[in-house]
Design a protein around this motif. Structure first.
Motif, mmCIF file in Angstrom:
data_model
loop_
_atom_site.group_PDB
_atom_site.id
_atom_site.type_symbol
_atom_site.label_atom_id
_atom_site.label_comp_id
_atom_site.label_asym_id
_atom_site.label_seq_id
_atom_site.Cartn_x
_atom_site.Cartn_y
_atom_site.Cartn_z
ATOM 1 N N ALA A 225 10.685 6.149 -25.675
ATOM 2 C CA ALA A 225 9.901 7.034 -24.804
ATOM 3 C C ALA A 225 8.665 6.310 -24.267
ATOM 4 C CB ALA A 225 9.488 8.286 -25.573
ATOM 5 N N ASP A 226 8.021 5.488 -25.127
ATOM 6 C CA ASP A 226 6.864 4.711 -24.674
ATOM 7 C C ASP A 226 7.271 3.740 -23.570
ATOM 8 O OD1 ASP A 226 5.201 6.024 -26.399
ATOM 9 O OD2 ASP A 226 5.262 4.479 -27.963
ATOM 10 N N ALA A 227 8.427 3.067 -23.796
ATOM 11 C CA ALA A 227 8.893 2.118 -22.783
ATOM 12 C C ALA A 227 9.184 2.846 -21.465
ATOM 13 C CB ALA A 227 10.147 1.397 -23.280
ATOM 14 N N GLU A 228 9.808 4.007 -21.575
ATOM 15 C CA GLU A 228 10.079 4.797 -20.369
ATOM 16 C C GLU A 228 8.787 5.221 -19.687
ATOM 17 O OE1 GLU A 228 12.810 5.490 -18.803
ATOM 18 O OE2 GLU A 228 14.116 4.421 -20.206
ATOM 19 N N ALA A 229 7.794 5.607 -20.512
ATOM 20 C CA ALA A 229 6.503 6.018 -19.942
ATOM 21 C C ALA A 229 5.831 4.849 -19.231
ATOM 22 C CB ALA A 229 5.606 6.569 -21.048
ATOM 23 N N GLN A 230 5.898 3.657 -19.857
ATOM 24 C CA GLN A 230 5.301 2.486 -19.218
ATOM 25 C C GLN A 230 6.034 2.150 -17.915
ATOM 26 O OE1 GLN A 230 5.382 -0.602 -22.168
ATOM 27 N NE2 GLN A 230 3.746 0.310 -23.405
ATOM 28 N N ARG A 231 7.388 2.239 -17.989
ATOM 29 C CA ARG A 231 8.162 1.968 -16.780
ATOM 30 C C ARG A 231 7.804 2.979 -15.689
ATOM 31 N NH1 ARG A 231 12.398 0.421 -19.352
ATOM 32 N NH2 ARG A 231 13.299 2.491 -19.609
ATOM 33 N N ALA A 232 7.666 4.244 -16.092
ATOM 34 C CA ALA A 232 7.307 5.284 -15.132
ATOM 35 C C ALA A 232 5.917 5.037 -14.556
ATOM 36 C CB ALA A 232 7.368 6.656 -15.804
ATOM 37 N N ALA A 233 4.988 4.581 -15.435
ATOM 38 C CA ALA A 233 3.639 4.287 -14.947
ATOM 39 C C ALA A 233 3.666 3.144 -13.939
ATOM 40 C CB ALA A 233 2.730 3.951 -16.131
ATOM 41 N N THR A 234 4.483 2.113 -14.254
ATOM 42 C CA THR A 234 4.609 0.984 -13.315
ATOM 43 C C THR A 234 5.185 1.457 -11.981
ATOM 44 O OG1 THR A 234 4.932 -0.529 -15.178
ATOM 45 C CG2 THR A 234 5.625 -1.292 -13.006
ATOM 46 N N GLU A 235 6.222 2.296 -12.067
ATOM 47 C CA GLU A 235 6.813 2.834 -10.841
ATOM 48 C C GLU A 235 5.804 3.671 -10.068
ATOM 49 O OE1 GLU A 235 9.690 2.315 -9.466
ATOM 50 O OE2 GLU A 235 10.367 0.928 -11.013
ATOM 51 N N ALA A 236 4.996 4.423 -10.800
ATOM 52 C CA ALA A 236 3.985 5.249 -10.140
ATOM 53 C C ALA A 236 2.950 4.378 -9.441
ATOM 54 C CB ALA A 236 3.314 6.163 -11.167
ATOM 55 N N GLN A 237 2.541 3.285 -10.126
ATOM 56 C CA GLN A 237 1.588 2.373 -9.506
ATOM 57 C C GLN A 237 2.191 1.742 -8.247
ATOM 58 O OE1 GLN A 237 0.561 -0.361 -12.598
ATOM 59 N NE2 GLN A 237 -0.843 1.069 -13.619
ATOM 60 N N ARG A 238 3.484 1.323 -8.371
ATOM 61 C CA ARG A 238 4.141 0.720 -7.211
ATOM 62 C C ARG A 238 4.241 1.740 -6.072
ATOM 63 N NH1 ARG A 238 7.591 -2.198 -9.839
ATOM 64 N NH2 ARG A 238 9.155 -0.567 -10.078
ATOM 65 N N ALA A 239 4.583 2.982 -6.428
ATOM 66 C CA ALA A 239 4.677 4.026 -5.415
ATOM 67 C C ALA A 239 3.325 4.285 -4.767
ATOM 68 C CB ALA A 239 5.220 5.313 -6.046
ATOM 69 N N ALA A 240 2.261 4.257 -5.610
ATOM 70 C CA ALA A 240 0.920 4.459 -5.055
ATOM 71 C C ALA A 240 0.560 3.337 -4.091
ATOM 72 C CB ALA A 240 -0.097 4.554 -6.194
ATOM 73 N N ALA A 241 0.922 2.083 -4.485
ATOM 74 C CA ALA A 241 0.646 0.942 -3.607
ATOM 75 C C ALA A 241 1.422 1.082 -2.298
ATOM 76 C CB ALA A 241 1.013 -0.362 -4.317
ATOM 77 N N GLU A 242 2.689 1.494 -2.407
ATOM 78 C CA GLU A 242 3.495 1.705 -1.204
ATOM 79 C C GLU A 242 2.879 2.791 -0.328
ATOM 80 O OE1 GLU A 242 6.031 0.133 0.001
ATOM 81 O OE2 GLU A 242 6.175 -1.310 -1.645
ATOM 82 N N ALA A 243 2.384 3.851 -0.979
ATOM 83 C CA ALA A 243 1.756 4.938 -0.227
ATOM 84 C C ALA A 243 0.507 4.450 0.491
ATOM 85 C CB ALA A 243 1.424 6.096 -1.167
ATOM 86 N N GLN A 244 -0.292 3.624 -0.216
ATOM 87 C CA GLN A 244 -1.500 3.072 0.427
ATOM 88 C C GLN A 244 -1.124 2.176 1.604
ATOM 89 O OE1 GLN A 244 -3.624 1.128 -2.717
ATOM 90 N NE2 GLN A 244 -4.440 3.048 -3.557
ATOM 91 N N ARG A 245 -0.063 1.341 1.383
ATOM 92 C CA ARG A 245 0.377 0.465 2.459
ATOM 93 C C ARG A 245 0.877 1.289 3.645
ATOM 94 N NH1 ARG A 245 2.281 -3.087 -0.741
ATOM 95 N NH2 ARG A 245 4.330 -2.136 -0.968
ATOM 96 N N ALA A 246 1.643 2.356 3.331
ATOM 97 C CA ALA A 246 2.138 3.214 4.409
ATOM 98 C C ALA A 246 0.983 3.895 5.147
ATOM 99 C CB ALA A 246 3.094 4.262 3.823
ATOM 100 N N ALA A 247 -0.047 4.297 4.364
ATOM 101 C CA ALA A 247 -1.206 4.937 4.990
ATOM 102 C C ALA A 247 -1.927 3.960 5.912
ATOM 103 C CB ALA A 247 -2.151 5.466 3.904
ATOM 104 N N ALA A 248 -2.049 2.681 5.434
ATOM 105 C CA ALA A 248 -2.698 1.662 6.272
ATOM 106 C C ALA A 248 -1.893 1.418 7.541
ATOM 107 C CB ALA A 248 -2.860 0.366 5.474
ATOM 108 N N GLU A 249 -0.546 1.357 7.394
ATOM 109 C CA GLU A 249 0.315 1.166 8.569
ATOM 110 C C GLU A 249 0.179 2.341 9.532
ATOM 111 O OE1 GLU A 249 2.144 -1.318 9.524
ATOM 112 O OE2 GLU A 249 1.656 -2.582 7.803
ATOM 113 N N ALA A 250 0.120 3.535 8.970
ATOM 114 C CA ALA A 250 -0.039 4.721 9.827
ATOM 115 C C ALA A 250 -1.361 4.686 10.566
ATOM 116 C CB ALA A 250 0.072 5.985 8.975
ATOM 117 N N GLN A 251 -2.410 4.253 9.839
ATOM 118 C CA GLN A 251 -3.726 4.174 10.478
ATOM 119 C C GLN A 251 -3.718 3.119 11.583
ATOM 120 O OE1 GLN A 251 -6.880 3.469 7.747
ATOM 121 N NE2 GLN A 251 -8.496 3.876 9.232
ATOM 122 N N ARG A 252 -3.052 1.960 11.269
ATOM 123 C CA ARG A 252 -2.964 0.902 12.275
ATOM 124 C C ARG A 252 -2.163 1.391 13.488
ATOM 125 N NH1 ARG A 252 -2.454 -2.872 8.854
ATOM 126 N NH2 ARG A 252 -0.200 -2.727 8.632
ATOM 127 N N ALA A 253 -1.074 2.106 13.228
ATOM 128 C CA ALA A 253 -0.267 2.642 14.325
ATOM 129 C C ALA A 253 -1.070 3.634 15.152
ATOM 130 C CB ALA A 253 0.994 3.308 13.763
#
Length: 315
Positions: A225-253
């Motif tokens: 469960a800890d490993a899954e939680a860490q994996r989920a946290a990593t995925e969440a961080q990656r998703a947050a980074a993707e969201a920030q990148r998408a937001a920056a792209e949207a702002q640039r657009a």
């Protein structure tokens, strides 16, 4: 004379009788056969569990029972191997169970008879239980012959109890059943076999083993469960980074869209200016053509631009 003094005198009389009985016992009385000792151990261990559940059930081991027959002065004595008493209050019986001083008599007596030792006159004991004490239940077991009999007192005499549908002999007053199992008298309480200490120990060991296994499995699950939680946290961080990148792209657009809109407005303004110039040029050419032809010129159209028209120059 107060009632306490006669009771004290009776107690002293029974105490002296008990001491005399003990002094009179032959050596072979203390030489118990292994089978008798084993059965006694089984009985004490099993019925102790009944005692733990029922405070009105009292169990005694080789306790001297003393009483007087009607209009008799002689104290009669008998010692059952085990004895059960039913009474809701504590029973005070240290050296002997003196019937005259007890609130109730024995409820159940048990005797284990071995052919290798004749510690007692069991026929004499049977008569005392049946005729004098009228003990409600009497269990007699011969380990060497594997013979078990449970007697129930009818008020006049003992009759043997018949086995029930489970091939056991019931004492319904205490929810207990008895039967032979693996060569020994075993006891059932409320339909369940009462375990012996060794059986309890094996069950406890098995339970501890199961608990350890469950604990290890739980630890493994927790680690997973800890490993899954860490994996989920990593995925969440990656998703947050993707969201920030998408937001920056949207702002640039959005910025590009605003710039394109400005360029479009500028282009529209340039096109309008060019159209005005083209119109003015066409007007100028028409005027020149009219001058050449000697025709009066029509009043030129005013351009849309502000300010007075410029004067024309002659050739």
């Amino acid at each position: 004379m107060s009632s306490a003094k006669p009771r004290a005198l009776v107690s002293i009389a029974y105490q002296k009788a008990a001491e005399a009985y003990l002094a009179s016992l032959p050596l072979e009385h203390f030489m118990e056969a292994t089978a008798q000792a084993t059965q006694r151990e089984i009985t004490l261990a099993s019925l102790a569990l009944v005692r733990a559940d029922r405070s009105d059930f009292h169990l005694f081991n080789e306790l001297l029972v003393q009483y007087r027959r009607k209009r008799g002065r002689v104290i009669v004595q008998v010692v059952p191997d085990n004895m059960g008493v039913l009474y809701p209050e504590p029973i005070e019986a240290e050296g002997s169970f003196d019937l005259a001083l007890q609130p109730v008599g024995p409820f159940w007596v048990m005797e284990y008879v071995s052919k290798h030792t004749r510690r007692k006159d069991y026929e004499d004991s049977f008569e005392k239980y049946e005729r004098d004490l009228k003990v409600p239940y009497y269990l007699l077991f011969y380990p060497d012959n594997q013979e078990l009999t449970l007697y129930r007192h009818t008020g006049r005499k003992y009759v043997s109890v018949k086995a029930n549908a489970n091939e056991r002999y019931a004492i319904p007053e205490v929810d207990v059943e008895v039967a032979l199992l693996d060569g020994w008298v075993r006891y059932w309480y409320k339909g369940k076999l009462l375990p012996l200490p060794a059986e309890l120990q094996r069950a406890l060991t098995a339970a501890e083993w199961r608990a350890d296994a469950e604990g290890q499995r739980a630890d493994a699950e927790a680690q997973r469960a800890d490993a899954e939680a860490q994996r989920a946290a990593t995925e969440a961080q990656r998703a947050a980074a993707e969201a920030q990148r998408a937001a920056a792209e949207a702002q640039r657009a959005d910025t590009e869209a605003q710039r394109a809109e400005k360029e479009l407005r500028r282009a529209d303004s340039e096109a309008q200016r060019a159209a005005d110039l083209e119109r003015r040029l066409a007007d100028a050419l028409r005027q020149n053509e009219e001058l050449r032809a000697g025709r009066p010129t029509a009043e030129p159209q005013q351009p849309h631009s502000e300010g007075p028209p410029r004067p024309r120059k002659g050739r």
